[in-house]
Design an enzyme around this catalytic site. Structure first.
Site, short mmCIF file in Angstrom:
data_model
loop_
_atom_site.label_atom_id
_atom_site.label_comp_id
_atom_site.label_asym_id
_atom_site.label_seq_id
_atom_site.Cartn_x
_atom_site.Cartn_y
_atom_site.Cartn_z
N LEU A 200 0.83 -1.20 0.00
CA LEU A 200 0.00 0.00 0.00
C LEU A 200 0.86 1.25 0.00
O LEU A 200 0.35 2.37 0.05
CB LEU A 200 -0.94 -0.02 1.21
CG LEU A 200 -1.94 -1.19 1.19
CD1 LEU A 200 -2.77 -1.20 2.45
CD2 LEU A 200 -2.87 -1.09 -0.02
N LYS B 116 15.78 -5.79 3.03
CA LYS B 116 16.26 -4.75 3.96
C LYS B 116 17.73 -4.91 4.35
O LYS B 116 18.43 -3.92 4.52
CB LYS B 116 15.37 -4.74 5.21
CG LYS B 116 14.00 -4.16 4.92
CD LYS B 116 13.08 -4.19 6.10
CE LYS B 116 11.72 -3.69 5.65
NZ LYS B 116 10.69 -3.74 6.65
N ASN C 20 15.24 0.29 5.66
CA ASN C 20 13.99 0.24 4.88
C ASN C 20 13.83 1.48 4.01
O ASN C 20 12.81 1.64 3.35
CB ASN C 20 12.77 0.05 5.79
CG ASN C 20 12.40 1.32 6.53
OD1 ASN C 20 13.23 2.19 6.72
ND2 ASN C 20 11.15 1.42 6.93
N ASP D 58 11.41 1.70 10.55
CA ASP D 58 10.55 0.65 11.13
C ASP D 58 10.62 0.64 12.65
O ASP D 58 9.62 0.40 13.33
CB ASP D 58 10.99 -0.74 10.65
CG ASP D 58 10.53 -1.06 9.25
OD1 ASP D 58 9.57 -0.43 8.78
OD2 ASP D 58 11.15 -1.95 8.61
N ALA E 178 12.91 -13.42 11.98
CA ALA E 178 14.26 -12.89 12.24
C ALA E 178 14.80 -12.19 10.99
O ALA E 178 16.00 -12.11 10.79
CB ALA E 178 15.19 -14.03 12.65
N GLY E 179 13.89 -11.67 10.16
CA GLY E 179 14.30 -10.95 8.94
C GLY E 179 14.55 -9.48 9.23
O GLY E 179 14.76 -9.07 10.39
N ASN F 213 12.20 -18.41 15.10
CA ASN F 213 12.27 -18.31 13.63
C ASN F 213 12.38 -19.68 12.99
O ASN F 213 12.89 -20.63 13.59
CB ASN F 213 13.47 -17.45 13.21
CG ASN F 213 13.34 -16.99 11.77
OD1 ASN F 213 12.26 -16.56 11.36
ND2 ASN F 213 14.40 -17.10 10.99
N GLY G 76 -0.86 -4.05 12.27
CA GLY G 76 0.33 -3.59 11.55
C GLY G 76 0.10 -2.26 10.84
O GLY G 76 1.07 -1.59 10.46
P1 NAP Z 1 12.25 -10.74 5.50
O1 NAP Z 1 13.48 -10.02 5.86
O2 NAP Z 1 12.17 -11.43 4.19
O3 NAP Z 1 11.93 -11.83 6.67
C1 NAP Z 1 10.86 -12.70 6.52
C2 NAP Z 1 10.67 -13.47 7.81
O4 NAP Z 1 9.50 -14.27 7.67
C3 NAP Z 1 11.81 -14.43 8.11
O5 NAP Z 1 11.96 -14.53 9.49
C4 NAP Z 1 11.31 -15.73 7.50
O6 NAP Z 1 11.87 -16.88 8.09
C5 NAP Z 1 9.85 -15.66 7.86
N1 NAP Z 1 9.00 -16.45 6.98
C6 NAP Z 1 8.61 -16.14 5.72
N2 NAP Z 1 7.80 -17.11 5.24
C7 NAP Z 1 7.69 -18.04 6.23
C8 NAP Z 1 6.99 -19.26 6.33
N3 NAP Z 1 6.25 -19.73 5.33
N4 NAP Z 1 7.08 -19.97 7.49
C9 NAP Z 1 7.83 -19.50 8.50
N5 NAP Z 1 8.52 -18.35 8.46
C10 NAP Z 1 8.45 -17.63 7.33
O7 NAP Z 1 10.97 -9.77 5.54
P2 NAP Z 1 10.70 -8.50 6.49
O8 NAP Z 1 11.09 -7.27 5.78
O9 NAP Z 1 11.25 -8.79 7.83
O10 NAP Z 1 9.09 -8.53 6.54
C11 NAP Z 1 8.39 -9.55 7.25
C12 NAP Z 1 6.93 -9.14 7.47
O11 NAP Z 1 6.85 -7.98 8.29
C13 NAP Z 1 6.20 -8.79 6.16
O12 NAP Z 1 4.91 -9.33 6.18
C14 NAP Z 1 6.11 -7.28 6.20
O13 NAP Z 1 4.98 -6.77 5.51
C15 NAP Z 1 6.00 -7.03 7.69
N6 NAP Z 1 6.45 -5.67 8.00
C16 NAP Z 1 5.48 -4.73 8.24
C17 NAP Z 1 5.85 -3.44 8.52
C18 NAP Z 1 4.78 -2.43 8.82
O14 NAP Z 1 5.06 -1.24 8.69
N7 NAP Z 1 3.62 -2.82 9.27
C19 NAP Z 1 7.19 -3.07 8.50
C20 NAP Z 1 8.15 -4.05 8.28
C21 NAP Z 1 7.77 -5.36 8.01
P3 NAP Z 1 13.27 -17.46 7.54
O15 NAP Z 1 14.36 -16.64 8.18
O16 NAP Z 1 13.25 -18.86 7.99
O17 NAP Z 1 13.26 -17.32 6.04
#
Ligand code: NAP
Length: 513
Positions: free
Chosen positions: A252, A307, A332, A347, A376-377, A398, A483
């Site tokens: 969005l 990120k 970010n 963030d 843990a991303g 994680n 969120g």
């Molecule tokens: P990222 O760096 O790619 O990390 C993704 C995380 O999700 C990792 O810990 C990954 O585990 C885990 N994951 C993904 N698919 C999975 C599955 N099927 N089963 C178990 N674990 C899974 O992404 P990110 O930037 O941290 O974002 C993660 C989420 O946070 C997103 O949905 C994003 O929209 C949300 N977010 C929201 C805001 C907001 O402003 N509201 C801000 C930041 C992030 P592995 O390490 O094992 O791959």
């Protein structure tokens, strides 16, 4: 001028009339009559559709196309019939006819088309080549070949982009070639070229009336182009911003940033940028952008999974890393100022603010609070940094335990695998995985039976605003934090970094609905 063109892809005359009326209402600036869609195609039927366009859309320029099946046409019409339709369109006074370059080079077709054009009333020839498989080998050379066939012909070159890095050939062509053209990439990774073509004065960009009437992969709707991507405001001076991620269609960010750019009448447009792959693909994209300052990109939001790649890249390029982003180890936001890059993380503060506002406590209230962070991303890094700063008692869960271990050792906290979630007992549960995010809205990272009434649950996923995890938490009687609150706060801080101006957060919130 770059026309926002709507393809009329109707099976019958009646359907064509309905689509033409809808295109006019939607705000089409040009109609492409795709006569190859007409099931009972004849010269007479094509002329009736042309006449309908003139009557129902007076003043709108018309391209008449009868696409060859080999080049993406819908039905297998004979070359004779297609040629007769196109020559009849010239006689009927169509503004443009679109003929496939390969077809035009065949004497049987080319000579008939040339003869019709020489006796016509000023119809212009578009010579097109579509590659649904991959990029053209040497697009500049190919453009030159097509442009030199007939004086005044407009080359149309379109190919499928498998990766966003495939788009730079066509962007270079738009920038370097001096003549008229229609040029863009199909498919989601190529979307940005459909918008940038206006900056480079391409003749048309195509948009459909509704998602179901799109005639090519990745084609947006007129409404999206106009209302979301600020089509009418784009000119040669427009600066661009974008959100880098994979997936990205759900984001969005374009809606909120473009709404705030529009409110302030800033000549800036924000686009989604699908970048598949890891560090290498991210680096290649950024190198491509920095090598082309004329594209006008001034900054990026960065989301899953880039990120950490973002901060690595800015460091490698000797850019400025904001101390908070450095401490977190993820960025970010990237700002481009000439050849100087800087990286930030909005963030962390946004998440902590959302949590304390949601729990109605101050930051000191987080001290010693047991918190489970799932994920843990890049997003988790920012939240763990903020919670560690507030001295919360953090445990990271994680899927990839090594990643949890690494994050835990950076911020001196506990960690476990996702399998240990059955022992969940913390007061605050924070989901930082993408589980439950659109389109996988039926998934939750935590089994409903593990939730307890005394818990507060914060889901960073914001599409949908109420995830399955939050629904389950609500049913259980937990306090919930969406969120969306974090999203608006981090976007607001990003907007300030992009423009130096604080946005109207009410405008941002409205753009989400
Ligand atoms: P990222 O760096 O790619 O990390 C993704 C995380 O999700 C990792 O810990 C990954 O585990 C885990 N994951 C993904 N698919 C999975 C599955 N099927 N089963 C178990 N674990 C899974 O992404 P990110 O930037 O941290 O974002 C993660 C989420 O946070 C997103 O949905 C994003 O929209 C949300 N977010 C929201 C805001 C907001 O402003 N509201 C801000 C930041 C992030 P592995 O390490 O094992 O791959």
């Amino acid at each position: 001028m770059t026309y926002l063109a709507v393809p009329i892809a109707a099976k019958t005359l009646q359907e064509a009339e309905e689509q033409i009326q809808a295109a006019v209402i939607a705000g089409a600036e040009l109609l492409e009559l795709r006569t190859d869609y007409l099931v009972q195609l004849s010269v007479g039927l094509a002329l009736q559709v042309i006449e309908a366009a003139k009557q129902l859309a007076p003043g709108l320029p018309i391209i008449v196309t009868c696409r060859d099946y080999q080049q993406g046409g819908t039905l297998r019409h004979t070359n004779d019939l297609r040629t007769n339709v196109l020559t009849a369109a010239v006689r009927a006074g169509a503004d443009f006819i679109d003929v496939e370059y390969d077809n035009f080079m065949s004497v049987a077709i080319g000579s008939k088309i040339s003869l019709a054009l020489s006796t016509g009333k000023g119809t212009r020839l578009i010579l097109s080549d579509h590659n649904f498989q991959t990029k053209f080998k040497n697009i500049t050379k190919h453009y030159g070949e097509i442009a030199n066939v007939v004086a005044g012909a407009i080359p149309k070159l379109v190919y499928s982009a498998h990766h966003i890095n495939d788009c730079f050939d066509i962007l270079d062509l738009m920038h370097d070639a001096k003549g008229e053209m229609i040029a863009f990439c199909m498919d989601e990774p190529g979307f940005v070229t459909r918008i940038l073509t206006k900056k480079f004065n391409g003749l048309v960009s195509f948009a459909s009336i509704g998602a179901k009437t799109a005639t090519a992969p990745g084609q947006p709707t007129v409404e999206q182009m106009r209302d979301l991507y600020r089509w009418d405001s784009i000119d040669a001076q427009t600066e661009f911003y974008g959100v880098i991620g994979d997936p990205i269609a759900h984001s969005l960010s374009p809606a909120v940033h473009n709404a705030c750019f529009a409110e302030r009448s800033l000549n800036k447009v924000y686009v989604p940028l699908l970048i598949a792959g890891g560090q290498a693909e991210f680096n290649a994209f950024m190198d491509n952008i920095l090598a082309r300052p004329w594209l006008g990109f001034k900054g990026f939001s960065v989301t899953i999974p880039h990120k950490e790649y973002a901060i690595n890249y800015v460091k490698e390029k000797g850019g400025v890393i904001d101390p908070l982003a450095e401490r977190i180890g993820a960025a970010n936001t990237i700002i481009i100022n000439g050849s100087q890059l800087s990286a930030y993380n909005t963030d962390c503060v946004a998440a902590i603010d959302a949590i304390i506002a949601g729990l109605r406590i101050d930051k000191a209230g987080l001290r010693k609070m047991p918190v489970a962070v799932i994920g843990a991303g890049g997003g988790a890094r920012a939240i763990v940094a903020g919670l560690a700063d507030a001295e919360a008692k953090i445990k990271i869960y994680n899927r990839t335990v090594e990643r949890a271990k690494h994050l835990a050792s950076d911020f001196k906290c506990d960690y476990a695998s996702l399998d240990s979630l059955h022992k969940l007992k913390e007061k605050l549960i924070v989901n930082c995985t993408s589980i439950g995010m659109h389109p996988n809205v039926d998934a939750s990272p935590v089994d409903v039976n593990l939730l307890q009434k005394h818990m507060a649950v914060f889901d960073t996923v914001y599409t949908p605003p109420e995830t399955l995890l939050l629904k389950h938490a609500k049913q259980t009687g937990c306090h919930i934090i969406s969120g969306v609150d974090m999203f608006l706060k981090q976007a607001s801080a990003q907007f300030k970094l992009f423009t130096g101006i604080a946005p109207n957060t009410e405008t941002m919130r409205k753009a989400l609905s």
